[in-house]
Design an enzyme around this catalytic site. Sequence first.
Site, PDB file in Angstrom:
ATOM      1  N   GLU A   1       0.817  -1.218   0.000  1.00 41.26           N
ATOM      2  CA  GLU A   1       0.000   0.000   0.000  1.00 41.26           C
ATOM      3  C   GLU A   1       0.844   1.258   0.000  1.00 41.26           C
ATOM      4  O   GLU A   1       1.928   1.274   0.562  1.00 41.26           O
ATOM      5  CB  GLU A   1      -0.822   0.055   1.291  1.00 41.26           C
ATOM      6  CG  GLU A   1      -1.690  -1.127   1.510  1.00 41.26           C
ATOM      7  CD  GLU A   1      -2.337  -1.111   2.886  1.00 41.26           C
ATOM      8  OE1 GLU A   1      -2.315  -0.050   3.556  1.00 41.26           O
ATOM      9  OE2 GLU A   1      -2.858  -2.152   3.277  1.00 41.26           O
TER      10      GLU A   1
ATOM     11  N   CYS B   1       3.133   8.651   1.336  1.00 45.95           N
ATOM     12  CA  CYS B   1       3.484   7.722   2.418  1.00 45.95           C
ATOM     13  C   CYS B   1       3.749   6.366   1.769  1.00 45.95           C
ATOM     14  O   CYS B   1       2.881   5.829   1.086  1.00 45.95           O
ATOM     15  CB  CYS B   1       2.334   7.642   3.413  1.00 45.95           C
ATOM     16  SG  CYS B   1       2.593   6.411   4.700  1.00 45.95           S
TER      17      CYS B   1
ATOM     18  N   CYS C   1       5.163  -6.969   8.134  1.00 48.31           N
ATOM     19  CA  CYS C   1       6.166  -6.407   9.041  1.00 48.31           C
ATOM     20  C   CYS C   1       6.478  -7.431  10.125  1.00 48.31           C
ATOM     21  O   CYS C   1       5.594  -8.164  10.566  1.00 48.31           O
ATOM     22  CB  CYS C   1       5.642  -5.119   9.679  1.00 48.31           C
ATOM     23  SG  CYS C   1       6.870  -4.298  10.729  1.00 48.31           S
TER      24      CYS C   1
ATOM     25  N   CYS D   1       4.260  -4.896  16.578  1.00 50.43           N
ATOM     26  CA  CYS D   1       3.608  -3.923  17.464  1.00 50.43           C
ATOM     27  C   CYS D   1       2.130  -4.300  17.593  1.00 50.43           C
ATOM     28  O   CYS D   1       1.463  -4.529  16.584  1.00 50.43           O
ATOM     29  CB  CYS D   1       3.759  -2.506  16.911  1.00 50.43           C
ATOM     30  SG  CYS D   1       5.489  -2.047  16.683  1.00 50.43           S
TER      31      CYS D   1
ATOM     32  N   CYS E   1      -0.816  -2.454  15.563  1.00 47.73           N
ATOM     33  CA  CYS E   1      -0.584  -2.083  14.157  1.00 47.73           C
ATOM     34  C   CYS E   1      -1.055  -3.190  13.230  1.00 47.73           C
ATOM     35  O   CYS E   1      -0.752  -4.367  13.446  1.00 47.73           O
ATOM     36  CB  CYS E   1       0.896  -1.795  13.948  1.00 47.73           C
ATOM     37  SG  CYS E   1       1.312  -1.418  12.229  1.00 47.73           S
TER      38      CYS E   1
ATOM     39  N   CYS F   1      -1.702   2.330   8.270  1.00 46.62           N
ATOM     40  CA  CYS F   1      -0.804   1.348   7.657  1.00 46.62           C
ATOM     41  C   CYS F   1      -1.312  -0.087   7.718  1.00 46.62           C
ATOM     42  O   CYS F   1      -1.701  -0.579   8.747  1.00 46.62           O
ATOM     43  CB  CYS F   1       0.570   1.418   8.304  1.00 46.62           C
ATOM     44  SG  CYS F   1       0.544   2.079   9.965  1.00 46.62           S
TER      45      CYS F   1
END
Length: 357
Positions: free
Chosen positions: A91, A104, A111, A115, A118, A334
Site C-alpha cells: 500500500e 506515504c 512487518c 507492534c 498495528c 498502515c
Amino acid sequence: MKTALLPLGLEGLTAWMQEHNWPRFHARQVWHWVLARRCRDFAQMSDLPKRLRQELSENFEFFATQLVQTHRAKDGTCKLLLRLSDGETVECVLIPERDRRTACVSTQVGCGMGCVFCASGLNGWARNLAWWEILEQLLRLVDQLPAPERLSHVVVMGMGEPLANLDNLLLALKWATARHGLGLSQRHVTISTVGLPAKIRQLADQQLSYHLAVSLHAPNDELRTRLVPTNAKVGIAAILEAAEYYFRKTGRQVTYEYVLLRGINDGTEQARELARLLSGRCAHVNLIPFNDIPGLPYRRPSDAALGQFQQILRQHGVSVTVRKRKGSEIEAACGQLRRQRLESARNPAALAAANSA
Ligand code: SAH
C-alpha cells in the site's frame, strides 16, 4: 513480453543502450523523462531519435507493479494498492494538504516487528521490497496528481520497518531526492522507525539530512515491551542514545512518535514520565491518537486525555504536536487495506457481509 524499465535502473538502461548500439547518454535522458518529467509514453520523449523511441516502446513498459485498487477520500487522501510481480500486495498513500503533497510509502510486505496495535504486522513479515518497488510507489502517487503538481514530502510510514530494509530504502530515496529524479528536498523526507539503534547510527553516518521519527509509544521499558515486543532486546535507553547520535551527526532534531491507546499509555502519569524522559533532550513529540482497527481491542484516547497529555508535555518544556487524522474512511492507516484484501481472499463471504452491513 515487455521488460519493466524501473528495475533495470539507470545502470541497466545504460547497458541496454550499449548493447543496442545507442549512445549511453540516452539512458540518462530516458530516466530523466520518467522520473523528473513524469513521462509515461516513449513516443513523447522528444529529444530521443524516433527509432530509439520505437525500440523502447517495443521492449519496455514503465512499471513492474500493477495498480489494483485506488481509494480516494473526501479530504483528498488517495490510497493505492499495488500488486508486485510475485503476487504480493503493498500500500501507499497520497496526502494533499494546503501547499503540501505528501507520499506515504511502504518498505516491506507485512512487518516483523509485531507492534500489538498495528495492522501491518498482524499477518507477519513476507519480504523486503526492492528499491524500485519503493520508488514505483512514489511514481504511482505522482501520477495521481494533476499535471503541474509535484510531490513535496515523503514519509516512510507505510507497511514495514524501513531500517530493516535500509539499503533498498536509501537507493529509492536517492532517486526521490536527486535533481534528475523527483527532486525532493532531503529535509522533506521522514523515516519512521521502531527504533533499531545500530541502523539509526548507520543512517546517521550517511551524511544525509533525512528527518528521523522514532516510534516510542511508552515512557518505560515495561510498558514499551508490551506494546512493541522488539523492545525486549533493545530497550529505550539504547534508542535514545542512538537518536542523540543521529542529531549530533545530522543536526536534525529527532521526532518521537507516541500512539495514544485509551487506558493503556494515555494517562497523566505516563505523560509526566515521558516528559521526564525527554526534557533536556532536543526532542519533539508527535502524539498519534490510535486509528481503530477492526478486531483489535484498542481504542482512541478521549479528547480530554489527549488534551491533558499534550499540556503536561508542554508544561515540562517538551515540544509537542498532535497528528491530524487523514483518510480514515478509506482505511489509510498502515496495513489496513492489504489486510482487508488478505481476509477477503481467505473468507470472501465475511467481507461481502461486512461491506453490505
Ligand atoms: N515501522 C515503522 C513505521 C510504522 S508506521 C515504525 O515503527 O515507526 C508509522 C507510525 O504509525 C508508527 O509510529 C506506528 O507505530 C504508528 N501506527 C501503527 N498502527 C497505528 C494505528 N492503528 N493507529 C495509529 N498509529 C499507528
